[in-house]
Design an enzyme around this catalytic site. Structure first.
Site, PDB file in Angstrom:
ATOM      1  N   GLU A  27      -9.750  -1.762   5.132  1.00  0.00           N
ATOM      2  CA  GLU A  27     -10.427  -1.477   6.386  1.00  0.00           C
ATOM      3  C   GLU A  27     -11.737  -2.271   6.477  1.00  0.00           C
ATOM      4  OE1 GLU A  27      -8.716  -0.108   8.516  1.00  0.00           O
ATOM      5  OE2 GLU A  27      -8.118   1.961   8.137  1.00  0.00           O
ATOM      6  N   ASP A  58       0.825  -1.212   0.000  1.00  0.00           N
ATOM      7  CA  ASP A  58       0.000   0.000   0.000  1.00  0.00           C
ATOM      8  C   ASP A  58       0.852   1.252   0.000  1.00  0.00           C
ATOM      9  OD1 ASP A  58       0.898  -0.504   2.590  1.00  0.00           O
ATOM     10  OD2 ASP A  58      -1.062  -1.120   3.301  1.00  0.00           O
ATOM     11  N   ASP A  97      -7.992  -3.111  13.947  1.00  0.00           N
ATOM     12  CA  ASP A  97      -9.370  -3.261  13.454  1.00  0.00           C
ATOM     13  C   ASP A  97      -9.491  -4.404  12.440  1.00  0.00           C
ATOM     14  OD1 ASP A  97      -8.156  -2.245  11.193  1.00  0.00           O
ATOM     15  OD2 ASP A  97      -9.370  -0.420  11.079  1.00  0.00           O
ATOM     16  N   HIS A 123      -7.599  -4.913   9.711  1.00  0.00           N
ATOM     17  CA  HIS A 123      -7.225  -4.695   8.303  1.00  0.00           C
ATOM     18  C   HIS A 123      -5.930  -5.424   7.968  1.00  0.00           C
ATOM     19  CE1 HIS A 123      -4.990  -0.815   9.704  1.00  0.00           C
ATOM     20  NE2 HIS A 123      -4.053  -1.659   9.324  1.00  0.00           N
TER      21      HIS A 123
HETATM   22  C1  F6R Z   1       1.434  -1.595   6.137  1.00  0.00           C
HETATM   23  C2  F6R Z   1       0.096  -2.177   6.143  1.00  0.00           C
HETATM   24  C3  F6R Z   1      -0.722  -2.223   7.386  1.00  0.00           C
HETATM   25  C4  F6R Z   1       0.060  -2.614   8.631  1.00  0.00           C
HETATM   26  C5  F6R Z   1      -0.874  -2.642   9.828  1.00  0.00           C
HETATM   27  C6  F6R Z   1      -0.134  -2.992  11.107  1.00  0.00           C
HETATM   28  O1  F6R Z   1       2.010  -1.701   4.846  1.00  0.00           O
HETATM   29  O2  F6R Z   1      -0.364  -2.594   5.122  1.00  0.00           O
HETATM   30  O3  F6R Z   1      -1.752  -3.169   7.194  1.00  0.00           O
HETATM   31  O4  F6R Z   1       0.648  -3.878   8.434  1.00  0.00           O
HETATM   32  O5  F6R Z   1      -1.475  -1.397   9.971  1.00  0.00           O
HETATM   33  O6  F6R Z   1       0.775  -1.973  11.389  1.00  0.00           O
HETATM   34  P1  F6R Z   1       1.893  -2.178  12.484  1.00  0.00           P
HETATM   35  O7  F6R Z   1       2.751  -3.299  12.001  1.00  0.00           O
HETATM   36  O8  F6R Z   1       2.653  -0.884  12.501  1.00  0.00           O
HETATM   37  O9  F6R Z   1       1.202  -2.502  13.753  1.00  0.00           O
END
Ligand code: F6R
Length: 260
Positions: free
Chosen positions: A142, A66, A135, A137
């Site tokens: 989301e 992303d 959440d 994702h």
């Molecule tokens: C990042 C991504 C997000 C993160 C998720 C967890 O490229 O796609 O899905 O993997 O928000 O973030 P952290 O690892 O910082 O808790």
């Protein structure tokens, strides 16, 4: 889905083991790279193996999950810059072989379609590293995301904006509201999905991922339909799993020939 409950440092080693085995077997492996904090220790382990054991990524290609929409190209929180600093510039990955959705394009839907084409032309992702949001994702899909979605524009939830403010000097208002993300169906197309989850804040999401109903309410739950998912979780992240005892027994009794 194989759920492995181990201390965080060991999870990083296991994730690095999976990537290393794939890259040694096929030096032209296609890796799917997540940003965020969850994979950082695994990337550090891979950097060490590059320097100490000659693990080379020179033939590999990478696709990022992303990207935030509209950040200046040199912004330190732009995922293209984050992944370079956290991993690819510290090994022999070629810049030209690292791809992300073009979130600064004038025509964002066209950029998303082009990204999907490029992933397909590259033969698809062999190992996809993912984190999980509190959440539920994965990527930035989301709650409410279509389980059949492909790369597209998404609006981040208030919770994700708050969670990611730490990458923007603690300023929630500085976090872009929009992003481009691989869709759930895009992630599902990877051959092996390796999910890392560390910390109590991920406990409910990890429970829903592995044991909840498959539902857009908890987008990661779509991975229950994937034939090869390894969920690497520490004790706090595993604390709401109903079958934690069984997952521990299964891992402890894993036959030596059976890899992750
Ligand atoms: C990042 C991504 C997000 C993160 C998720 C967890 O490229 O796609 O899905 O993997 O928000 O973030 P952290 O690892 O910082 O808790």
């Amino acid at each position: 889905m194989e759920v492995v409950i181990r201390p965080a440092p060991e999870l990083a080693t296991l994730a690095a083991d999976i990537v290393e085995a794939a890259v040694r077997a096929d030096p032209a492996s296609v890796l799917g790279l997540a940003t965020g904090s969850s994979p950082l220790a695994a990337y550090n382990a891979l950097v060490r193996r590059h320097h100490e054991n000659g693990l080379s990524f020179a033939g590999c290609r990478a696709f990022m999950l992303d990207e935030y929409v509209g950040l200046p190209l040199d912004h330190p929180a732009r995922y293209a810059n984050v992944i370079r600093e956290a991993f690819t510039a510290r090994v022999d990955f070629r810049d030209s072989k690292i791809h992300g959705p073009d979130a600064n394009a004038d025509d964002l839907p066209a950029a998303c379609a082009a990204y999907e084409r490029l992933i397909a032309q590259s033969g698809g992702v062999d190992i996809q590293i993912v984190g999980i949001g509190a959440d539920g994702h994965i990527g930035f899909n989301e709650p409410g995301s279509s389980l059949g979605s492909r790369t597209r524009l998404k609006t981040l939830t208030g919770q994700t904006l708050a969670d990611n403010a730490r990458f923007f000097g603690g300023d929630v208002s500085a976090v872009p509201r929009h992003c481009l993300t691989q869709g759930l169906a895009t992630i599902m197309s990877a051959r092996h999905v390796v999910l890392l989850a560390v910390g109590q804040s991920k406990a409910e999401a990890v429970h829903q991922l592995a044991e909840g109903a498959v539902s857009a309410r908890w987008p990661a739950s779509v991975l229950q339909h994937h034939p090869h998912v390894t969920a690497l979780v520490d004790e706090p992240a595993a604390s709401m799993l109903e079958l934690a005892g069984y997952y521990r027994e299964t891992y402890a009794a894993k036959p030596p020939w059976q890899r992750l």
